[in-house]
Design a protein around this motif. Structure first.
Motif, mmCIF file in Angstrom:
data_model
loop_
_atom_site.group_PDB
_atom_site.id
_atom_site.type_symbol
_atom_site.label_atom_id
_atom_site.label_comp_id
_atom_site.label_asym_id
_atom_site.label_seq_id
_atom_site.Cartn_x
_atom_site.Cartn_y
_atom_site.Cartn_z
ATOM 1 N N ALA A 1 0.752 -1.194 0.194
ATOM 2 C CA ALA A 1 -0.092 -0.047 0.061
ATOM 3 C C ALA A 1 0.663 1.368 -0.156
ATOM 4 O O ALA A 1 0.348 2.406 -0.266
ATOM 5 C CB ALA A 1 -0.868 -0.287 1.265
ATOM 6 N N HIS A 2 2.175 1.089 0.245
ATOM 7 C CA HIS A 2 3.029 2.303 0.490
ATOM 8 C C HIS A 2 3.866 2.423 -0.754
ATOM 9 O O HIS A 2 4.789 3.287 -0.861
ATOM 10 C CB HIS A 2 3.827 2.284 1.609
ATOM 11 C CG HIS A 2 2.831 2.198 2.956
ATOM 12 N ND1 HIS A 2 2.615 3.232 3.750
ATOM 13 C CD2 HIS A 2 2.324 1.119 3.469
ATOM 14 C CE1 HIS A 2 1.459 2.819 4.609
ATOM 15 N NE2 HIS A 2 1.661 1.508 4.525
ATOM 16 N N LEU A 3 3.761 1.260 -1.930
ATOM 17 C CA LEU A 3 4.711 1.368 -2.850
ATOM 18 C C LEU A 3 4.156 2.488 -3.969
ATOM 19 O O LEU A 3 3.095 2.595 -4.272
ATOM 20 C CB LEU A 3 4.629 0.121 -3.586
ATOM 21 C CG LEU A 3 5.698 -1.113 -2.918
ATOM 22 C CD1 LEU A 3 5.160 -2.391 -3.647
ATOM 23 C CD2 LEU A 3 6.920 -0.571 -2.783
ATOM 24 N N ARG A 4 5.200 3.087 -4.362
ATOM 25 C CA ARG A 4 4.688 4.151 -5.480
ATOM 26 C C ARG A 4 5.206 3.676 -6.795
ATOM 27 O O ARG A 4 4.578 3.760 -7.692
ATOM 28 C CB ARG A 4 5.731 5.538 -5.143
ATOM 29 C CG ARG A 4 5.411 6.241 -3.992
ATOM 30 C CD ARG A 4 4.056 6.846 -3.712
ATOM 31 N NE ARG A 4 3.836 7.411 -2.474
ATOM 32 C CZ ARG A 4 3.970 8.809 -2.279
ATOM 33 N NH1 ARG A 4 4.405 9.571 -3.325
ATOM 34 N NH2 ARG A 4 3.749 9.155 -1.017
ATOM 35 N N SER A 5 6.197 2.708 -6.873
ATOM 36 C CA SER A 5 6.533 2.288 -8.164
ATOM 37 C C SER A 5 7.798 1.158 -7.864
ATOM 38 O O SER A 5 8.366 1.113 -6.821
ATOM 39 C CB SER A 5 7.375 3.052 -8.963
ATOM 40 O OG SER A 5 8.664 3.729 -8.678
ATOM 41 N N LEU A 6 7.734 0.013 -8.858
ATOM 42 C CA LEU A 6 8.843 -0.821 -8.549
ATOM 43 C C LEU A 6 9.424 -1.279 -10.055
ATOM 44 O O LEU A 6 8.597 -0.726 -11.051
ATOM 45 C CB LEU A 6 8.264 -2.084 -7.916
ATOM 46 C CG LEU A 6 6.989 -2.765 -8.673
ATOM 47 C CD1 LEU A 6 7.498 -3.699 -9.452
ATOM 48 C CD2 LEU A 6 6.156 -3.649 -7.457
ATOM 49 N N THR A 7 10.680 -1.739 -10.018
ATOM 50 C CA THR A 7 11.307 -2.050 -11.253
ATOM 51 C C THR A 7 11.139 -3.480 -11.206
ATOM 52 O O THR A 7 11.731 -4.196 -10.209
ATOM 53 C CB THR A 7 12.644 -1.528 -11.253
ATOM 54 O OG1 THR A 7 12.636 0.011 -11.265
ATOM 55 C CG2 THR A 7 13.491 -1.901 -12.431
#
Length: 435
Positions: free
Chosen positions: A131-137
């Motif tokens: 819920a706190h993720l803005r983006s991921l690679t």
């Protein structure tokens, strides 16, 4: 190099070729050369069961993916997948920040936190890590290095997706401002399960973090008695954070140390030691990660290891929770550590474990007579109640139960199949559950 790997529970070892990439480019090259048994990312090995194993295939030790940056103005961290929460806390707490979610150990990588969508004592307030993720690679099966945001379906298949959509190489997420490295903690002793449940429900709006230890060996009117611990970050105090190892478990502990007699004595002492009501000040490490003070504590269970069984049932299914606690109590099932928490709204991960309700986690020495049959019965009751079992801790769930417990499974499969049509990313857990 071929290595036998296990989860933290030390059951079901399996061989794999282990390689340690240093950046996303090396990950992409390894993905392009994956063997027939596929590949899987692994962090610090804190999944309890077989989620981070790939028998006969390739396992990427992602602890070599290091480095992170922090924006003090926004509280945003961008961290490589191999960075541990311990490393982040050590650097962030003295600067007045804390990770948004911490599970019961800080020895978890960022990549593992994404893959398992880890939760903590603050789920009722702050949800899980995803819920706190803005983006991921993510490195996908075609070798592409993709940056995903919550606007994309593959993002939601990856959060809680147990590493089966690709290799997470980096993540950006928000942190929490804190004034010190201390916690204000209210401790309360409860007399039975009903009092424990009522006290926890009452604490939801009062404290950011809550958890209860339950005595499963207590019977009769004392069944489900416990110690409720509720905390918040202190408004003042030092910001030092340098937790130490206080004990080291023996390398070869004999089996049977944790039995009905020893655990019953421990439970009685732990319960009596707790005050009926008190307010205390603790450090972050003792409050969030007490077992991390014992290096290799999983070895105490002996050479056969242990099974962690964690389930959640929705609010309104308290009858199911009571039945399971009652059954554990009446059978004298030995669980050295039994933890009860309340979940709030879950994240959007399609295979994420948390949902609004009650979650109970048990650490049970492997080999107890009738344990498999007992837990299969619990699976049925949990599924009937609309609940589920936590995949990051599972080592024995059946494929048919997986389909009943996770309503987002079909959608997850469609997204995963589009991103990885050949099923390149595999694990022992995925084979066992037909994923």
């Amino acid at each position: 190099m071929t290595t036998f790997l296990t989860g933290w529970g030390r059951t079901s070892p399996s061989p794999a070729t282990v390689v340690r990439p240093r950046d996303a480019a090396e990950v992409a090259a390894l993905v392009g050369a994956a063997p027939g048994r596929g590949l899987l990312a692994r962090g610090l090995g804190r999944a309890y069961g077989d989620a981070a194993q790939n028998s006969g295939g390739l396992v990427l030790d992602c602890t070599g993916l290091g480095g992170w940056s922090f924006d003090e103005a926004t509280g945003l961290v961008t961290a490589s997948a191999g960075v541990s929460l311990h490393e982040l806390m050590t650097a962030l707490v003295p600067r007045g920040w804390f990770v948004p979610v911490s599970p019961g150990t800080r020895h978890v990588t960022v990549g593992g936190a994404v893959a398992a969508d880890v939760h903590g004592k603050n789920h009722h307030r702050d949800s899980s890590f995803g819920a706190h993720l803005r983006s991921l690679t993510l490195v996908t099966a075609d070798g592409a290095v993709r940056t995903l945001t919550p606007d994309e379906p593959l993002f939601h298949a990856t959060v809680g997706g147990m590493g089966l959509t690709g290799v997470v190489c980096e993540a950006t997420f928000g942190c929490v401002p804190v004034a010190s490295s201390l916690m204000r903690v209210d401790v309360r002793r409860t007399g039975d399960l009903d009092e424990t449940l009522a006290a926890m429900a009452d604490d939801d709006d009062r404290h950011r973090y809550t958890v209860a230890w339950i005595d499963l060996l207590a019977r009769g009117r004392r069944m489900g008695r416990g110690v409720l611990t509720s905390g918040d970050h202190a408004e003042r105090g030092a910001r030092d954070f340098a937790p130490r190892t206080l004990l080291r478990a023996p390398r070869r502990a004999p089996g049977g140390l944790l039995n009905g007699v020893s655990v019953r004595a421990f439970n009685e002492a732990w319960y009596r030691r707790a005050p009926r009501r008190a307010s205390v000040v603790q450090g972050i490490a003792p409050f969030f990660h007490p077992l991390d003070a014992v290096e290799g504590w999983n070895r105490v269970y002996g050479p056969r290891g242990f099974v962690q069984y964690q389930f959640v049932v929705p609010f309104g299914a308290e009858k199911t929770l009571r039945e399971i606690v009652g059954r554990l109590s009446s059978t004298g099932t030995v669980s050295f550590l039994t933890v009860l928490k309340r979940f709030g709204a879950g994240s959007s991960g399609l295979l994420s474990f948390p949902m609004p309700g009650w979650t109970l986690a048990l650490d049970i020495p492997a080999g107890q007579r009738g344990l498999g049959r007992l837990l299969r019965g619990f699976d049925e009751r949990v599924a009937e109640a609309g609940g589920r079992v936590y995949l990051a801790k599972d080592s024995r769930l059946r494929a048919d139960m997986m389909a009943r417990m996770y309503p987002g499974l079909d959608r997850w499969r469609r997204i995963r199949d589009e991103a990885d049509p050949a099923g390149l990313f595999r694990s022992d857990l995925a084979r066992r559950l037909g994923l």
